[in-house]
Design an enzyme around this catalytic site. Structure first.
Site, short mmCIF file in Angstrom:
data_model
loop_
_atom_site.label_atom_id
_atom_site.label_comp_id
_atom_site.label_asym_id
_atom_site.label_seq_id
_atom_site.Cartn_x
_atom_site.Cartn_y
_atom_site.Cartn_z
N GLU A 197 -31.82 3.76 2.60
CA GLU A 197 -31.95 5.17 2.27
C GLU A 197 -32.19 5.40 0.79
O GLU A 197 -32.91 6.32 0.39
CB GLU A 197 -30.69 5.92 2.72
CG GLU A 197 -30.83 7.43 2.80
CD GLU A 197 -30.48 8.14 1.51
OE1 GLU A 197 -30.70 9.37 1.43
OE2 GLU A 197 -29.99 7.48 0.55
N ASP B 96 -26.42 1.36 2.48
CA ASP B 96 -26.90 0.86 1.20
C ASP B 96 -26.47 1.80 0.09
O ASP B 96 -26.23 2.99 0.31
CB ASP B 96 -28.42 0.70 1.22
CG ASP B 96 -29.15 2.02 1.47
OD1 ASP B 96 -28.82 2.69 2.46
OD2 ASP B 96 -30.05 2.37 0.68
N HIS C 77 -25.86 6.13 5.98
CA HIS C 77 -26.45 4.91 5.41
C HIS C 77 -25.39 4.09 4.68
O HIS C 77 -24.43 4.63 4.11
CB HIS C 77 -27.64 5.22 4.50
CG HIS C 77 -27.31 5.94 3.23
ND1 HIS C 77 -27.02 5.27 2.04
CD2 HIS C 77 -27.25 7.25 2.92
CE1 HIS C 77 -26.80 6.15 1.08
NE2 HIS C 77 -26.93 7.36 1.58
N ASP D 92 -21.28 8.41 -1.07
CA ASP D 92 -22.71 8.29 -0.77
C ASP D 92 -23.03 6.86 -0.33
O ASP D 92 -23.48 6.05 -1.13
CB ASP D 92 -23.53 8.67 -2.01
CG ASP D 92 -25.03 8.61 -1.77
OD1 ASP D 92 -25.45 8.80 -0.63
OD2 ASP D 92 -25.77 8.36 -2.74
#
Length: 466
Positions: A152, A89, A87, A118
């Site tokens: 996400e 975002d 992801h 992340d």
């Protein structure tokens, strides 16, 4: 091609991969519904990041597709699908950074920035693993599809839309957690509790942007209390290491509006014990003040029930099981104003626990306090057996590349592995590396980024090589 030769090819891509991660971090891809429009359902920043990544994939020689701004995909090969789900975002940056959060700055062999680990860094590591395999001309019997998610960190509306438009791979992994391999993920509730208020002293308690983040800041507005008394209470109060409380404005006496700022330590909502919740510490301090009985009762309930333990002890939901461990509870958002109370809990429950075992006790306790309980989102628990071929193939890749012990374990975090019938979370954090997801000064070590790329490349070959 043997592992050594493939690894040498990845080493040759190292600088290009580092530059790509830096550039991707520099795009602030936080959900922003104020700028949402067709083709940018979660805001312009996320759209920019998705388009940038798809353009990168195309420039590397892959087939790409934009699914109406909700998601993207980058593919190579033909045949049955093998899915890799990352992801783009990110959660809001928060406070306390030593480096600009959207700079991608490199220091001490680490790339710093929101999304570094992340999940922009590992997602691009998977992309460059695909690049190394393609450049090596290794034939595959499956179509490898890197799916780029964009929601996400919020409600997974991207995957809901994606599943309506595209075929979902049966098997694959999400490069969005830890090595060696995560085969079980707890169920996740985001629960909203609300109540109408009319209180004399506590006019505002505000902290937290996302349910899945431990709040690192809390703002409190008081009315009708003496400034000198509150100031002295702050001076005398014993805060834990890493937590502070300060008076932001100076009143002239009783009746003045006072603003207090509390600072804690952020962490991922699935690991509340790793942070220091500024909201909970603010509530504990407020118990020392001369507030009225109704205010005191409500604060007492919040500190003893919600704040009664990281594992749901205060709310009588402290469940645990062998495959996935203990339930976790995080007070992620507090929105207390003059006329209402609203707070949001992030609860991660074990894979063998029924959701009603969590909801029914909470409903009973909420009703006893006059609180309305609403489920904002729910992800069911997910579990792939340790002896499955998928787990075996990925653990072999990890062991062969790193030389480290390979084993499968469970987490409280929820990853896109849940989107796939046979999906697991796979890297990028190595055992012993600090957990900096959702924290200030988030980073990915460059050596770990390159090693993850090598593991992902070997994993793709183990699962898809002709």
């Amino acid at each position: 091609m043997d592992i050594e030769n493939l690894n040498q090819r990845i080493d040759g891509l190292k600088d290009e991969m580092i530059n790509a991660v830096q550039s991707c971090i520099q795009i602030k891809s936080v959900r922003d519904m104020d700028s949402a429009l067709p083709g940018a359902p979660f805001g312009l920043g996320i759209r920019e990041c998705l388009e940038w990544t798809l353009n990168l994939g195309q420039s590397l020689g892959f087939t790409v597709k934009n699914i109406d701004g909700y998601a993207g995909q980058i593919e190579m090969g033909t045949g049955e699908l093998l899915g890799i789900l990352g992801h783009l975002d990110v959660v809001p940056e928060g406070d306390g950074w030593s480096f600009p959060p959207y700079s991608g700055e490199i220091a001490d062999g680490k790339i710093y920035g929101r999304g570094a680990v992340d999940d922009k860094g590992p997602t691009l590591a998977a992309l460059f693993a695909m690049k190394a395999i393609k450049d090596a001309g290794i034939p595959l019997h499956k179509k490898v599809r890197l799916i780029l998610g964009t929601d996400e960190e919020s409600g997974w509306a991207d995957m809901d839309y994606y599943k309506q438009k595209e075929e979902i791979p049966v098997q694959g992994f999400a490069p969005d957690a830890e090595f060696p391999l995560i085969h079980a993920e707890k169920g996740i509730f985001h629960l909203e509790l609300t109540k109408q208020l009319s209180l004399p002293h506590l006019k505002q308690i505000q902290g937290g942007d996302r349910a899945n983040v431990v709040p690192d800041t809390c703002r409190v507005v008081l009315n009708g209390l003496a400034q000198d008394v509150v100031s002295q209470k702050l001076t005398d109060y014993s805060f834990p290491e890493g937590v502070s409380g300060d008076l932001e404005n100076e009143g002239s006496g009783t009746g003045e509006t006072l603003i207090l700022i509390f600072k804690g330590v952020g962490a991922h909502g699935s690991l509340p014990q790793n942070g220091k919740n500024a909201v909970l510490h603010a509530l504990q301090f407020l118990q020392t003040l001369a507030i009225n009985e109704e205010e005191a009762q409500l604060i007492q309930w919040l500190t003893t029930k919600v704040g009664g333990g990281f594992y749901g002890e205060g709310l009588n939901i402290a469940f645990a099981d062998e495959p996935s461990g203990r339930l976790s509870l995080n007070l992620g958002i507090m929105d207390w104003s003059e006329d209402h109370l609203r707070f949001v809990l992030d609860i991660r429950y074990p894979v063998t626990i029924n959701q009603d075992q969590v909801l029914i006790p909470l409903q009973e306790q909420a009703e006893a306090m006059g609180l309305q309980l609403k489920t904002l989102s729910h992800q069911k628990a997910h579990h792939v057996p340790k002896d499955s071929p998928l787990v075996g193939a990925l653990l072999k890749a990890y062991a062969d590349v790193t030389g480290l012990e390979a084993y499968a374990f469970a987490i409280g975090g929820g990853t896109y592995a849940k989107v796939l019938p046979q999906g697991v979370a796979f890297g990028p954090l190595l055992p012993g590396e600090p957990e900096v997801i959702h924290c200030a000064d988030e980073y990915i070590a460059i050596d770990s980024l390159v090693l993850a790329c090598k593991v992902y490349a070997q994993a793709i070959l183990n699962l898809a090589r002709a």
